[in-house]
Scaffold this motif. Structure first.
Motif, PDB file in Angstrom:
ATOM      1  N   HIS A  72     -54.408  76.048 -25.966  1.00  0.00           N
ATOM      2  CA  HIS A  72     -52.978  76.251 -26.216  1.00  0.00           C
ATOM      3  C   HIS A  72     -52.592  75.692 -27.581  1.00  0.00           C
ATOM      4  O   HIS A  72     -51.840  76.318 -28.338  1.00  0.00           O
ATOM      5  CB  HIS A  72     -52.138  75.608 -25.110  1.00  0.00           C
ATOM      6  N   LYS A  94     -47.076  80.575 -15.612  1.00  0.00           N
ATOM      7  CA  LYS A  94     -46.499  79.336 -15.069  1.00  0.00           C
ATOM      8  C   LYS A  94     -46.042  79.600 -13.632  1.00  0.00           C
ATOM      9  O   LYS A  94     -45.801  80.746 -13.268  1.00  0.00           O
ATOM     10  CB  LYS A  94     -45.266  78.933 -15.870  1.00  0.00           C
ATOM     11  N   HIS A 106     -60.028  83.191 -21.480  1.00  0.00           N
ATOM     12  CA  HIS A 106     -59.126  82.415 -20.624  1.00  0.00           C
ATOM     13  C   HIS A 106     -58.232  83.343 -19.794  1.00  0.00           C
ATOM     14  O   HIS A 106     -58.062  83.147 -18.592  1.00  0.00           O
ATOM     15  CB  HIS A 106     -58.280  81.486 -21.500  1.00  0.00           C
ATOM     16  N   ALA A 107     -57.648  84.350 -20.433  1.00  0.00           N
ATOM     17  CA  ALA A 107     -56.727  85.267 -19.745  1.00  0.00           C
ATOM     18  C   ALA A 107     -57.437  86.065 -18.659  1.00  0.00           C
ATOM     19  O   ALA A 107     -56.819  86.427 -17.650  1.00  0.00           O
ATOM     20  CB  ALA A 107     -56.082  86.213 -20.745  1.00  0.00           C
ATOM     21  N   THR A 109     -51.235  81.110 -19.938  1.00  0.00           N
ATOM     22  CA  THR A 109     -51.435  81.043 -18.491  1.00  0.00           C
ATOM     23  C   THR A 109     -50.094  81.258 -17.799  1.00  0.00           C
ATOM     24  O   THR A 109     -49.102  80.663 -18.209  1.00  0.00           O
ATOM     25  CB  THR A 109     -51.960  79.641 -18.113  1.00  0.00           C
ATOM     26  N   ALA A 123     -57.874  74.375 -21.457  1.00  0.00           N
ATOM     27  CA  ALA A 123     -56.618  75.121 -21.569  1.00  0.00           C
ATOM     28  C   ALA A 123     -55.648  74.404 -22.508  1.00  0.00           C
ATOM     29  O   ALA A 123     -54.975  75.049 -23.318  1.00  0.00           O
ATOM     30  CB  ALA A 123     -55.987  75.313 -20.188  1.00  0.00           C
ATOM     31  N   GLU A 134     -47.659  81.381 -24.501  1.00  0.00           N
ATOM     32  CA  GLU A 134     -48.073  81.197 -23.105  1.00  0.00           C
ATOM     33  C   GLU A 134     -49.392  81.926 -22.853  1.00  0.00           C
ATOM     34  O   GLU A 134     -49.463  83.144 -22.990  1.00  0.00           O
ATOM     35  CB  GLU A 134     -47.010  81.730 -22.142  1.00  0.00           C
ATOM     36  N   ARG A 186     -59.302  85.147 -16.458  1.00  0.00           N
ATOM     37  CA  ARG A 186     -59.285  84.404 -15.186  1.00  0.00           C
ATOM     38  C   ARG A 186     -58.055  84.723 -14.353  1.00  0.00           C
ATOM     39  O   ARG A 186     -58.014  84.452 -13.166  1.00  0.00           O
ATOM     40  CB  ARG A 186     -59.322  82.898 -15.448  1.00  0.00           C
ATOM     41  N   TYR A 187     -57.011  85.267 -15.009  1.00  0.00           N
ATOM     42  CA  TYR A 187     -55.732  85.492 -14.335  1.00  0.00           C
ATOM     43  C   TYR A 187     -55.420  86.970 -14.125  1.00  0.00           C
ATOM     44  O   TYR A 187     -54.351  87.295 -13.675  1.00  0.00           O
ATOM     45  CB  TYR A 187     -54.600  84.830 -15.144  1.00  0.00           C
TER      46      TYR A 187
END
Length: 199
Positions: free
Chosen positions: A32, A108, A191-192, A106, A28, A104, A194-195
């Motif tokens: 970034h 926060k 990556h995104a 992830t 990550a 951004e 995962r959220y």
């Protein structure tokens, strides 16, 4: 701290869990940096003056700001009694009023994001958030069966309540992150995912 110490301290002696979490944190952080670089290169290619967080932390800020004609500006904004928040990038438009650019990938923790947004508001600093889908929803809210659920930007007083507003005026703008580099775009999407909330 060794992996074994991290497993003991944070993951109940589960070494494999610690190994996976540390790998994800390293990935990550690298992702970034790549995403921020992608944005910075794109802005510079469009003719803008852009500084990275590393450049503004190591520069003689007062001299650099004077050279840019950015009077009364600072690169970082106060975010607490002793804390300062440094943006990922700083865009210097022709009018000399600095624009913070936050990349951004992830979401926060809500309290941390609220503190940063309030710091920008109190400093009167313009800021553009470029985020993945989950971050954009966290910032400006989302539709729900009973109406609209405000995001953290509304709670921080930077967007009006009650509906989607990507920041048409005022200090805050929220935009989806889009990478020019296909490799970065692919990794950011991975990556995104995962959220994302299940449908």
């Amino acid at each position: 701290m060794t992996l074994r110490q991290a497993a003991r301290a944070c993951w109940c002696d589960q070494t494999e869990t610690a190994r996976t979490r540390v790998r994800l944190m390293v990935e990550a952080g690298l992702l970034h940096r790549l995403a921020s670089s992608d944005v910075g290169i794109g802005l510079e290619a469009a003719g803008h003056t852009v500084f990275t967080e590393r450049e503004i932390r190591t520069a003689d800020a007062a001299e650099l700001l004077a050279d840019l004609g950015a009077r009364g500006e600072t690169f970082a904004v106060p975010a607490g009694a002793r804390a300062r928040h440094w943006p990922d990038l700083v865009l210097v438009p022709p009018d000399g009023r600095l624009v913070a650019v936050e990349v951004e990938l992830t979401p926060k923790p809500a309290a941390a994001l609220r503190r940063i947004l309030r710091a920008y508001r109190q400093a009167g600093r313009r800021v553009v958030y470029l985020g993945t889908g989950p971050v954009v929803r966290q910032l400006h809210g989302r539709a729900a069966p009973g109406g609209w659920i405000d995001g953290i930007a509304q709670a921080a007083g930077l967007l009006p309540t009650g509906g989607p507003d990507p920041g048409a005026g005022g200090l805050l703008r929220i935009r989806p992150f889009t990478a020019a580099d296909p490799g970065v775009a692919r990794q950011v999407e991975r990556h995104a995912s995962r959220y994302r909330r299940p449908a």
